[in-house]
Enzyme design. Sequence first.
Site, short mmCIF file in Angstrom:
data_model
loop_
_atom_site.label_atom_id
_atom_site.label_comp_id
_atom_site.label_asym_id
_atom_site.label_seq_id
_atom_site.Cartn_x
_atom_site.Cartn_y
_atom_site.Cartn_z
N HIS A 154 49.05 47.31 41.03
CA HIS A 154 48.06 46.83 42.00
C HIS A 154 46.71 47.53 41.76
CE1 HIS A 154 51.63 45.33 44.10
NE2 HIS A 154 50.79 44.50 44.72
N LYS A 158 44.81 50.31 46.63
CA LYS A 158 46.06 50.18 47.39
C LYS A 158 46.54 51.57 47.82
CE LYS A 158 50.53 47.88 47.49
NZ LYS A 158 50.31 47.31 48.81
#
Length: 267
Positions: A154, A158
């Site tokens: 990600h 995040k």
Amino acid sequence: MLKIIVVGAAGRMGRHLVSCITRAADMTLCGAVEYSESPFLNQDAGAVAGISPVGVNITSDLAEIIENADAIIDFSTGNVIENAELAVKNGAAVVIGTTALSETETGKLQKMAAENGKIVLAPNMSVGVNLLFHLTEKVAALLNDYDIEIVEMHHRRKKDAPSGTAVRLGECAAAGKDLSYSDNVVHGRNGIVGERTDNEIGMHAVRGGDVVGDHTVIFATDGERVELTHKASSRDTFAMGALKAVRFLMNSNAGFYDMQDVLGLKN
Ligand code: NAD
């Protein structure tokens, strides 16, 4: 035409929802809601979403506009339960994408569904990811002596790891092999950890750049490996899944559903 209200309309997901509803041939945006202090109140929801104005101004009063709606789609970080109660009371279907609801909150939604509410709750609305959940459990059962490792990537902002989707994949893999997530998942490896054991499921979180969300489940044995991969490149994938959930509820009895129900992936 299905009349839809988006709650959390100025949020990242809310903007994608407004835009996707505007493009859907069978839906029209009939309301857009934000919290009472939002700087976006009274602004056109389309303009806030970065598309042409849609003639729907953002309000903080769901009660005032709910009467007209066939469904609400709620990806807000606010009063999700209260919004659902209001919608169910007015006969509107409810699609909730907000994550990290407590067990108590989920229980309240289940109770509303038992009392004639139509509700879909899914922490990941992507069609592809839900197919990946389904396939992971099936393949884990079929290749039950293969080693399983899960890798997710990600964007650098995040905050949590592993992703909720990777956790669910771990649960699916564990279910397929008759194992348990808490006992068998091993997070990363560092130092002299010894040889891999047959029943461990490796979990690895990679972070960097602007990656929306990549997940791979690796099934490896001597001489070959099978990899199942999903890559999300736009939040539209979650919004389009939410629209599918609305259409599913229009043809369903009252009940509490998830995306596996919506996509016909149960069994
Ligand atoms: P975001 O912070 O950009 O948007 C949330 C919006 O909700 C904000 O605009 C905020 O002002 C609004 N809000 C807060 N309180 C409110 C209230 N009382 N009434 C109305 N609006 C209110 O966040 P995001 O990235 O859009 O994500 C929102 C949620 O959706 C998170 O829980 C996220 O984890 C989840 N999410 C789910 C999926 C899925 O597929 N189910 C996909 C992406 C994100």
